[in-house]
Scaffold this motif. Sequence first.
Motif, PDB file in Angstrom:
ATOM      1  N   ALA A 157       0.835  -1.059  -0.090  1.00  0.00           N
ATOM      2  CA  ALA A 157      -0.146   0.013  -0.114  1.00  0.00           C
ATOM      3  C   ALA A 157       1.028   1.348  -0.024  1.00  0.00           C
ATOM      4  N   THR A 158       0.464   2.438  -0.285  1.00  0.00           N
ATOM      5  CA  THR A 158       1.134   3.414  -0.550  1.00  0.00           C
ATOM      6  C   THR A 158       1.585   4.135   0.777  1.00  0.00           C
ATOM      7  N   THR A 159       0.813   3.765   1.959  1.00  0.00           N
ATOM      8  CA  THR A 159       1.078   4.339   3.124  1.00  0.00           C
ATOM      9  C   THR A 159       1.301   3.245   4.474  1.00  0.00           C
ATOM     10  N   ALA A 160       1.765   3.501   5.407  1.00  0.00           N
ATOM     11  CA  ALA A 160       1.923   2.372   6.308  1.00  0.00           C
ATOM     12  C   ALA A 160       0.629   2.246   7.130  1.00  0.00           C
ATOM     13  N   GLU A 161      -0.411   3.253   7.172  1.00  0.00           N
ATOM     14  CA  GLU A 161      -1.775   3.031   7.615  1.00  0.00           C
ATOM     15  C   GLU A 161      -2.220   1.934   6.540  1.00  0.00           C
ATOM     16  N   GLY A 162      -2.362   2.268   5.618  1.00  0.00           N
ATOM     17  CA  GLY A 162      -2.787   1.274   4.478  1.00  0.00           C
ATOM     18  C   GLY A 162      -2.323   0.024   4.812  1.00  0.00           C
ATOM     19  N   CYS A 163      -1.093  -0.263   4.883  1.00  0.00           N
ATOM     20  CA  CYS A 163      -0.456  -1.566   5.183  1.00  0.00           C
ATOM     21  C   CYS A 163      -0.986  -2.188   6.461  1.00  0.00           C
ATOM     22  N   MET A 164      -1.110  -1.247   7.461  1.00  0.00           N
ATOM     23  CA  MET A 164      -1.808  -1.822   8.775  1.00  0.00           C
ATOM     24  C   MET A 164      -3.091  -2.534   8.714  1.00  0.00           C
ATOM     25  N   LYS A 165      -3.984  -1.642   7.852  1.00  0.00           N
ATOM     26  CA  LYS A 165      -5.288  -1.978   7.663  1.00  0.00           C
ATOM     27  C   LYS A 165      -5.159  -3.483   6.845  1.00  0.00           C
ATOM     28  N   ILE A 166      -4.414  -3.669   6.042  1.00  0.00           N
ATOM     29  CA  ILE A 166      -4.320  -5.125   5.430  1.00  0.00           C
ATOM     30  C   ILE A 166      -3.901  -6.163   6.451  1.00  0.00           C
ATOM     31  N   ILE A 167      -2.814  -5.825   7.102  1.00  0.00           N
ATOM     32  CA  ILE A 167      -2.542  -6.597   8.234  1.00  0.00           C
ATOM     33  C   ILE A 167      -3.396  -7.046   9.271  1.00  0.00           C
ATOM     34  N   LYS A 168      -4.452  -5.853   9.661  1.00  0.00           N
ATOM     35  CA  LYS A 168      -5.489  -6.286  10.355  1.00  0.00           C
ATOM     36  C   LYS A 168      -6.359  -7.338   9.680  1.00  0.00           C
ATOM     37  N   ALA A 169      -6.688  -6.928   8.649  1.00  0.00           N
ATOM     38  CA  ALA A 169      -7.538  -7.720   7.893  1.00  0.00           C
ATOM     39  C   ALA A 169      -7.379  -9.163   7.694  1.00  0.00           C
ATOM     40  N   GLU A 170      -5.812  -9.254   7.384  1.00  0.00           N
ATOM     41  CA  GLU A 170      -5.388 -10.592   7.150  1.00  0.00           C
ATOM     42  C   GLU A 170      -5.339 -11.333   8.606  1.00  0.00           C
ATOM     43  N   MET A 171      -5.138 -10.868   9.623  1.00  0.00           N
ATOM     44  CA  MET A 171      -5.308 -11.474  10.883  1.00  0.00           C
ATOM     45  C   MET A 171      -6.495 -11.897  11.396  1.00  0.00           C
ATOM     46  N   ASN A 172      -7.537 -11.001  11.017  1.00  0.00           N
ATOM     47  CA  ASN A 172      -8.732 -11.212  11.338  1.00  0.00           C
ATOM     48  C   ASN A 172      -9.235 -12.539  10.423  1.00  0.00           C
ATOM     49  N   HIS A 173      -8.602 -12.597   9.312  1.00  0.00           N
ATOM     50  CA  HIS A 173      -9.020 -13.611   8.527  1.00  0.00           C
ATOM     51  C   HIS A 173      -8.546 -14.934   9.291  1.00  0.00           C
ATOM     52  N   GLY A 174      -7.383 -14.813   9.714  1.00  0.00           N
ATOM     53  CA  GLY A 174      -7.000 -16.022  10.589  1.00  0.00           C
ATOM     54  C   GLY A 174      -5.746 -16.578   9.844  1.00  0.00           C
ATOM     55  N   LYS A 175      -5.629 -16.737   8.654  1.00  0.00           N
ATOM     56  CA  LYS A 175      -4.326 -17.365   8.063  1.00  0.00           C
ATOM     57  C   LYS A 175      -3.584 -16.394   6.792  1.00  0.00           C
ATOM     58  N   ARG A 176      -2.615 -16.726   6.642  1.00  0.00           N
ATOM     59  CA  ARG A 176      -1.743 -15.804   5.850  1.00  0.00           C
ATOM     60  C   ARG A 176      -2.433 -16.024   4.402  1.00  0.00           C
ATOM     61  N   LEU A 177      -2.736 -14.821   3.577  1.00  0.00           N
ATOM     62  CA  LEU A 177      -3.295 -14.917   2.232  1.00  0.00           C
ATOM     63  C   LEU A 177      -2.281 -14.310   1.228  1.00  0.00           C
ATOM     64  N   VAL A 178      -1.749 -13.183   1.793  1.00  0.00           N
ATOM     65  CA  VAL A 178      -0.883 -12.015   1.063  1.00  0.00           C
ATOM     66  C   VAL A 178       0.539 -12.394   0.852  1.00  0.00           C
ATOM     67  N   GLN A 179       0.912 -12.177  -0.319  1.00  0.00           N
ATOM     68  CA  GLN A 179       2.438 -12.278  -0.717  1.00  0.00           C
ATOM     69  C   GLN A 179       2.678 -11.099  -1.718  1.00  0.00           C
ATOM     70  N   VAL A 180       3.837 -10.418  -1.051  1.00  0.00           N
ATOM     71  CA  VAL A 180       4.083  -8.956  -1.710  1.00  0.00           C
ATOM     72  C   VAL A 180       5.340  -9.225  -2.524  1.00  0.00           C
ATOM     73  N   GLY A 181       5.427  -8.514  -3.884  1.00  0.00           N
ATOM     74  CA  GLY A 181       6.324  -9.002  -4.811  1.00  0.00           C
ATOM     75  C   GLY A 181       7.647  -8.365  -4.951  1.00  0.00           C
ATOM     76  N   PHE A 182       8.409  -8.747  -3.688  1.00  0.00           N
ATOM     77  CA  PHE A 182       9.522  -8.456  -3.484  1.00  0.00           C
ATOM     78  C   PHE A 182      10.637  -9.635  -4.115  1.00  0.00           C
ATOM     79  N   MET A 183      10.878  -9.571  -5.404  1.00  0.00           N
ATOM     80  CA  MET A 183      11.338 -10.786  -6.019  1.00  0.00           C
ATOM     81  C   MET A 183      12.869 -10.887  -5.738  1.00  0.00           C
ATOM     82  N   ARG A 184      13.675  -9.823  -4.982  1.00  0.00           N
ATOM     83  CA  ARG A 184      15.040 -10.216  -4.946  1.00  0.00           C
ATOM     84  C   ARG A 184      15.507 -11.261  -4.013  1.00  0.00           C
ATOM     85  N   ARG A 185      14.277 -11.498  -3.045  1.00  0.00           N
ATOM     86  CA  ARG A 185      14.579 -12.714  -2.051  1.00  0.00           C
ATOM     87  C   ARG A 185      14.659 -13.912  -2.919  1.00  0.00           C
TER      88      ARG A 185
END
Lengths: 348, 348, 348, 348
Positions: free
Chosen positions: C100-128
């Motif tokens: 997300a373009t803001t830290a708050e936006g990221c936090m919203k996603i984190i909360k939504a994902e934690m509410n959901h109860g399991k991990r759903l999201v992967q971010v495209g940091f391909m260097r790893r």
Amino acid sequence: MTLRFGVIGTGAIGREHMKRIENKLSGGKIVAVTDMNQEAAKQVVTQMKLEADVYPDDRSLVAADNVDAVLVTSWGPAHEANVLAAIEAGKYVFVEKPLATTAEGCMKIIKAEMNHGKRLVQVGFMRRYDKGYVQLKKAIDDHFIGEPLMVRCAHRNPEVGESYIDDMAIHDTLIHEIDVLHWLIDDEYESVSVSFPKKTKHALPHLRDPRVVTLETKGGVLITAEVFVNCKYGYDIQCEVIREEGIASLPEVDSISFRKRATLGTNILMDWKQRFIEAYDVELQHFIDSIKQSGEPSGPNAWDGYVAAITADAALKASNSGQKQFISLKEKPAFYSVKKENAHEAML
Amino acid sequence: MTLRFGVIGTGAIGREHMKRIENKLSGGKIVAVTDMNQEAAKQVVTQMKLEADVYPDDRSLVAADNVDAVLVTSWGPAHEANVLAAIEAGKYVFVEKPLATTAEGCMKIIKAEMNHGKRLVQVGFMRRYDKGYVQLKKAIDDHFIGEPLMVRCAHRNPEVGESYIDDMAIHDTLIHEIDVLHWLIDDEYESVSVSFPKKTKHALPHLRDPRVVTLETKGGVLITAEVFVNCKYGYDIQCEVIREEGIASLPEVDSISFRKRATLGTNILMDWKQRFIEAYDVELQHFIDSIKQSGEPSGPNAWDGYVAAITADAALKASNSGQKQFISLKEKPAFYSVKKENAHEAML
Amino acid sequence: MTLRFGVIGTGAIGREHMKRIENKLSGGKIVAVTDMNQEAAKQVVTQMKLEADVYPDDRSLVAADNVDAVLVTSWGPAHEANVLAAIEAGKYVFVEKPLATTAEGCMKIIKAEMNHGKRLVQVGFMRRYDKGYVQLKKAIDDHFIGEPLMVRCAHRNPEVGESYIDDMAIHDTLIHEIDVLHWLIDDEYESVSVSFPKKTKHALPHLRDPRVVTLETKGGVLITAEVFVNCKYGYDIQCEVIREEGIASLPEVDSISFRKRATLGTNILMDWKQRFIEAYDVELQHFIDSIKQSGEPSGPNAWDGYVAAITADAALKASNSGQKQFISLKEKPAFYSVKKENAHEAML
Amino acid sequence: MTLRFGVIGTGAIGREHMKRIENKLSGGKIVAVTDMNQEAAKQVVTQMKLEADVYPDDRSLVAADNVDAVLVTSWGPAHEANVLAAIEAGKYVFVEKPLATTAEGCMKIIKAEMNHGKRLVQVGFMRRYDKGYVQLKKAIDDHFIGEPLMVRCAHRNPEVGESYIDDMAIHDTLIHEIDVLHWLIDDEYESVSVSFPKKTKHALPHLRDPRVVTLETKGGVLITAEVFVNCKYGYDIQCEVIREEGIASLPEVDSISFRKRATLGTNILMDWKQRFIEAYDVELQHFIDSIKQSGEPSGPNAWDGYVAAITADAALKASNSGQKQFISLKEKPAFYSVKKENAHEAML
Ligand SMILES: NC(=O)c1ccc[n+]([C@@H]2O[C@H](COP(=O)([O-])OP(=O)(O)OC[C@H]3O[C@@H](n4cnc5c(N)ncnc54)[C@H](O)[C@@H]3O)[C@@H](O)[C@H]2O)c1
Ligand SMILES: NC(=O)c1ccc[n+]([C@@H]2O[C@H](COP(=O)([O-])OP(=O)(O)OC[C@H]3O[C@@H](n4cnc5c(N)ncnc54)[C@H](O)[C@@H]3O)[C@@H](O)[C@H]2O)c1
Ligand SMILES: NC(=O)c1ccc[n+]([C@@H]2O[C@H](COP(=O)([O-])OP(=O)(O)OC[C@H]3O[C@@H](n4cnc5c(N)ncnc54)[C@H](O)[C@@H]3O)[C@@H](O)[C@H]2O)c1
Ligand SMILES: NC(=O)c1ccc[n+]([C@@H]2O[C@H](COP(=O)([O-])OP(=O)(O)OC[C@H]3O[C@@H](n4cnc5c(N)ncnc54)[C@H](O)[C@@H]3O)[C@@H](O)[C@H]2O)c1
């Protein structure tokens, strides 16, 4: 004509330079020797089978009729007096770094030399005579890949002993970067600051190691110089100049390459004495040759010694204060601006 | 003590060596000079401001009382007579390669020297004094990675002119590999054969270029040496020793590295004169030093000159016949087997 | 089982990823596509001959029964809403950076994902998933050469256009270093500061280029990261980790070497798209595989997206203020600390 | 459309290829499996959780309706019959090297395939899909540095066991050079000879190791290929093409570099399986893709299999006779000359 040397200080580097002059270089000769430790001085003369007189002190050696040039390889704190004595006597003097331990001391030497009216002093900043730095300098002077913007360098030793106190990271280690970098990019330092990463477990308690020194120049070049004297793996000098069209870097040390036990490798030096061994030869030969050819040495001069002193002082202050320090040099006298043949041109 | 040189032949390499002795090395001095072209000889003396007498011919130069050592840098065909004259006069002699143009000529010199009773002659095979070869030699002598099985090397020049005739690929180019390789692996050649790949379009009609020379040693080492004198891209000397536990190779030539226009690169030399410039210095200094220290030169000797002559003859025959040629040396006299300090040890 | 993807955003990288999934990777398939520009979406489906439905908007695509996972390759500002929609629908989501373009936006996603109860999201940091970084990570994890003390890296592009505004040096360029470095040394950022050397003449007036970003970690590691997006010579990613017993560095890009025109060289890439082309493949294959194997993606997660957002914000502030900025993350939820199989382990 | 594979031979490489097709590549699927050892076949299907039928023998597998392509990874001596069966059934076939163990066997396959009327067969010469060779090929095809004159290559293994008999140095090791080199320089072999340097002490009594194979092409290119299968230090594939204007060489294997214990090094592989792991992926993906796109495989074909067989036979004869052997191929049928998209073009 042979340049006749009187040597003050027959310690480690003193003896190395004496061997050079006697056995490897052309046109020089040791005719006089002194050391605070008179026994040491006598022993050296005997061991090296020199036709040289041992003098009881600096003054008498400097005064000796057959001494054309004084080689100062005593301890740092003695350099100032040794150099001033030589200038007073109108003798050439090659002094190991530092020129003097304070900026004021350097200034005194500068004034004495200017009073004398021609250059007599060369300071032992041998890196300017290293093949790699000379190639790098040439690449910069040729504007081969644009103007310099940044420099990244590192000065690493495998380890240092108990006697290596914290200030030496600046005064004995960084000092060579301080000299060679402003020469390399032909610019002047404006400020310096120092950062300390996590300390390596290999450093003794009294030493902060590694450290990263950041120098900014009047021309805007940003230099980061890592000093890391317990890096374990080797003695390693790196320098990379980042320019507007590309990057030029010092060569790795000349080494055969090998394929062995799942590794393709080259050797890294462990002993700093090997690294600039040829540069020392060229430096002293150049000192002898320029005096013969033009009546003056044309290597690193007293002004360069002063720049190093001022900059090292600021770097030390920055190390201790954690603050950025500005570097303010006096104005450079025309006396030192007159273009002489550059050291590196001598090598091309 | 200063070793006083008389020089026969003031051409290209003669002048280079004279400059070395006068301006760069320690303990030598030019006191006498001659050249078939007397004007040239006189001019050199004047230009270099030498305190040296010009002699009308080899004989008189060799006979001069103040000449301790003769430097033979005349044309190859003159070497044999020059060297024999020096031996006869009991003078030391440093002779550029070849020692003589025929194996018989070399044998005459060997006999003369043995008659004289101590070694006087050193041949100008300077590669043994090159830092890279010295490191390679040391790695082999240390049995660092097992016994040598194969050697792959290459001798490449960017281009050669009209005057470079086909035989020179062996006599002037391969000759340095011939000398340095048997020294490097401490073995003797048994046979030689030569193959010719497709000729490069850059070679003149009278020249076969490139060629691959295969040498087999008595110890079973298989050597492939490429000679390619119109390779265009640079002057490039490669040598790779394949051993039982790994591989050791000559370093690439010392060069800054650069990142520019989509390339990460280092420089390759174009001018062969740069490649061994330091080796020439070390070679002549070693000649001077060993004479001073032990009364005899200890670099490449007359026997090495003979080995090179015999092997080059066989390689030439193999080039022209297309057949493998066997190399049969006479038995090596004890006179040349006595271990002297090795050239490369002098550098370590 | 085949993982069925719905794609939001059929621009440059969207199309690249679609080609990967359809033609190169195993176990994935594109079944749904949408783009603000509906024509573009339709065209892609036709050109790539996909058996996929074109949806009028994100919501309807996310809701489609046959969509198992959403691939978010829309513009950065749209990511937050796209990801939240996917989480709400209980779908897996692979989102290109930024999360997300803001830290708050990221936090919203984190909360939504934690509410959901399991991990759903992967971010495209391909260097790893880049082979070089993976080897570097492994060398660090093996404690092969001691603990990290410093990291020196560089992110260089040949040039950027008018549309590349100053903030992008952080948000689009440095962002990859921000993600990969804390992962690499397994540490957390504490502060960031930014210096500006002399500006290159090749940068447009609105852009400060190059810049040097200094990051300090809680563990005391000092990181200097050069961002230089008009370096002319190539696209070049460097990373060197200086450790207590030695140094490990990223490999140079795989390239044949050549000897040509006095240069020994290898090729440097000019096009950034080539540099991590294999890492993109591995990244998406790993996303597919971990979902199949464990029901959750195990690559860079929403927390990593949040760390990147916070750190980039601080770096931006530091760029503009000239001051060191501290980086204060919220406490890491256990949800994201549970050890999953690491990306790089997947490659070993 | 998915290409459905039937696999003959579920040994080491068979299983590797099956994993590739199932888990890493796009567009293929294993539907049928057989092995002389029926238990092994069943076990593989269970372990890999394949939806595939186990067949009692080759014939029945080849005949299965749902098999589009046969993957032959049985032992070399079984290949000929397996391939002929597939052609007879009009099925595509990917056969690991060798195509057949004799030139006659290859000819039979060629005739069968020509009778069938379109290409069905691809041989597992994966080096043509290696990134390094592809770059080298491209550099040659671009005439970037002139025409090839010589090739120097080496194929080295750390060690081989008791079961590696002398012929395998040609049939299993050199075979890859035989295939890749004529493709690389687009030329035909004319003769072959073999030399044996001193044997390494690490080779078992029944094996001659190392050996140097010299190949000459119709175009005059001279190839020296070292085979050294007990070289101890690593698995190392080298290839250097010496051209009229310069030299191009394979890259060293991708590796982080490190500075540690007085060495600057990169890693050399010890395990041959790592070296071409990506080439195997690309090779099989290319097989699948070309069949889908053009109805025919376009990688190494039956004629290439025949060239390899004839050349290996001659090299074996040369190994045993010590004589140069001429290589006489039948005339190449137009059927195999028709230009297909080249493997390496697929990678660019
Ligand atoms: N350029 C370089 O790379 C380099 C390297 C090493 C040393 N140095 C410099 O060389 C100098 C000497 O270093 P070293 O390692 O040879 O030290 P050292 O301690 O081995 O030798 C110094 C010698 O000087 C003598 N001495 C000291 N003060 C004297 C005086 N007033 N009069 C006469 N003799 C005196 C001492 O008795 C001793 O024998 C130092 O200034 C050092 O910084 C430079
Ligand atoms: N070691 C090396 O790498 C190396 C390099 C270059 C040359 N060489 C050798 O050095 C020798 C000289 O080569 P150069 O390039 O200087 O040649 P050159 O032609 O430049 O010089 C030779 C000189 O010798 C003089 N001369 C010839 N015969 C003479 C005689 N009998 N007496 C007196 N003077 C005579 C000529 O007049 C000329 O001035 C050759 O044998 C050559 O093989 C060796
Ligand atoms: N990981 C990497 O190395 C890397 C490289 C390039 C791009 N990216 C990221 O990928 C994203 C896309 O970049 P790009 O270069 O493909 O951009 P692009 O402009 O080529 O494509 C973006 C597409 O998304 C569509 N779009 C935008 N907002 C949308 C919305 N709300 N709903 C549906 N469609 C929408 C646009 O119409 C356009 O077709 C960016 O976030 C960028 O940062 C990452
Ligand atoms: N391209 C390469 O780099 C490469 C690498 C390794 C192996 N290979 C080739 O692959 C082939 C297999 O090698 P491997 O290492 O997997 O051998 P392997 O012995 O591990 O496996 C061969 C399998 O084939 C089975 N088999 C043998 N004959 C059969 C037949 N007539 N019908 C059915 N099954 C049969 C065996 O039971 C065994 O399970 C060989 O030809 C080898 O040369 C190529």
